[in-house]
Motif scaffolding. Sequence first.
Motif, PDB file in Angstrom:
ATOM      1  N   GLU A  38       0.834  -1.211   0.000  1.00  0.00           N
ATOM      2  CA  GLU A  38       0.000   0.000   0.000  1.00  0.00           C
ATOM      3  C   GLU A  38       0.869   1.262   0.000  1.00  0.00           C
ATOM      4  O   GLU A  38       0.580   2.219  -0.723  1.00  0.00           O
ATOM      5  N   VAL A  69       2.326   1.656  -3.512  1.00  0.00           N
ATOM      6  CA  VAL A  69       1.306   2.087  -4.475  1.00  0.00           C
ATOM      7  C   VAL A  69       1.010   3.574  -4.294  1.00  0.00           C
ATOM      8  O   VAL A  69       0.925   4.323  -5.276  1.00  0.00           O
ATOM      9  N   LYS A  70       0.872   4.003  -3.045  1.00  0.00           N
ATOM     10  CA  LYS A  70       0.615   5.429  -2.785  1.00  0.00           C
ATOM     11  C   LYS A  70       1.771   6.298  -3.285  1.00  0.00           C
ATOM     12  O   LYS A  70       1.557   7.363  -3.870  1.00  0.00           O
ATOM     13  N   LEU A  77       3.901   5.539  -5.670  1.00  0.00           N
ATOM     14  CA  LEU A  77       3.854   5.506  -7.133  1.00  0.00           C
ATOM     15  C   LEU A  77       2.805   6.475  -7.648  1.00  0.00           C
ATOM     16  O   LEU A  77       3.074   7.258  -8.564  1.00  0.00           O
ATOM     17  N   GLN A  78       1.625   6.466  -7.072  1.00  0.00           N
ATOM     18  CA  GLN A  78       0.557   7.369  -7.505  1.00  0.00           C
ATOM     19  C   GLN A  78       0.945   8.825  -7.306  1.00  0.00           C
ATOM     20  O   GLN A  78       0.638   9.673  -8.147  1.00  0.00           O
ATOM     21  N   SER A  79       1.650   9.111  -6.228  1.00  0.00           N
ATOM     22  CA  SER A  79       2.051  10.501  -5.957  1.00  0.00           C
ATOM     23  C   SER A  79       3.103  10.996  -6.946  1.00  0.00           C
ATOM     24  O   SER A  79       3.254  12.207  -7.135  1.00  0.00           O
ATOM     25  N   GLU A 112       3.202   9.862 -10.206  1.00  0.00           N
ATOM     26  CA  GLU A 112       2.733   9.534 -11.556  1.00  0.00           C
ATOM     27  C   GLU A 112       3.011  10.638 -12.575  1.00  0.00           C
ATOM     28  O   GLU A 112       3.498  10.366 -13.669  1.00  0.00           O
ATOM     29  N   THR A 113       2.726  11.875 -12.242  1.00  0.00           N
ATOM     30  CA  THR A 113       2.886  12.960 -13.208  1.00  0.00           C
ATOM     31  C   THR A 113       4.344  13.244 -13.552  1.00  0.00           C
ATOM     32  O   THR A 113       4.617  13.903 -14.548  1.00  0.00           O
ATOM     33  N   TYR A 136       5.481   4.308 -15.836  1.00  0.00           N
ATOM     34  CA  TYR A 136       4.393   4.246 -14.847  1.00  0.00           C
ATOM     35  C   TYR A 136       3.507   3.032 -15.101  1.00  0.00           C
ATOM     36  O   TYR A 136       3.183   2.289 -14.160  1.00  0.00           O
ATOM     37  N   ARG A 137       3.131   2.813 -16.351  1.00  0.00           N
ATOM     38  CA  ARG A 137       2.291   1.655 -16.692  1.00  0.00           C
ATOM     39  C   ARG A 137       2.991   0.347 -16.321  1.00  0.00           C
ATOM     40  O   ARG A 137       2.385  -0.570 -15.766  1.00  0.00           O
ATOM     41  N   VAL A 148       2.852  -0.150 -12.531  1.00  0.00           N
ATOM     42  CA  VAL A 148       1.554  -0.632 -12.069  1.00  0.00           C
ATOM     43  C   VAL A 148       1.449  -2.136 -12.302  1.00  0.00           C
ATOM     44  O   VAL A 148       1.051  -2.888 -11.408  1.00  0.00           O
TER      45      VAL A 148
END
Length: 76
Positions: free
Chosen positions: A11, A14-15, A17-19, A21-22, A29-30, A33
């Motif tokens: 978790e 993942v958080k 990675l999401q932060s 992403e840009t 990024y893909r 995931v």
Amino acid sequence: MSTCNIDHTLEDVVKKLQSQETFLPKELYRNAVQFLEAERTQPTLNEFFHLLKKYDLASEEEQQKRNLAMEELFQA
């Protein structure tokens, strides 16, 4: 990369990675995931977390090094 004695959960990774992403190349990024969809060992999660940590603040040269390290991690 500095070493860290904290184990990062899926978790957490993942958080993180999401932060970031840009700031990451879209294909990387893909791939990240997809990489996290499979079960990963704790050392692998920790390594990936630290490659993502403060990625947005890293120089372009450092980001390129991390991109390569992530690609290698995904292939392992």
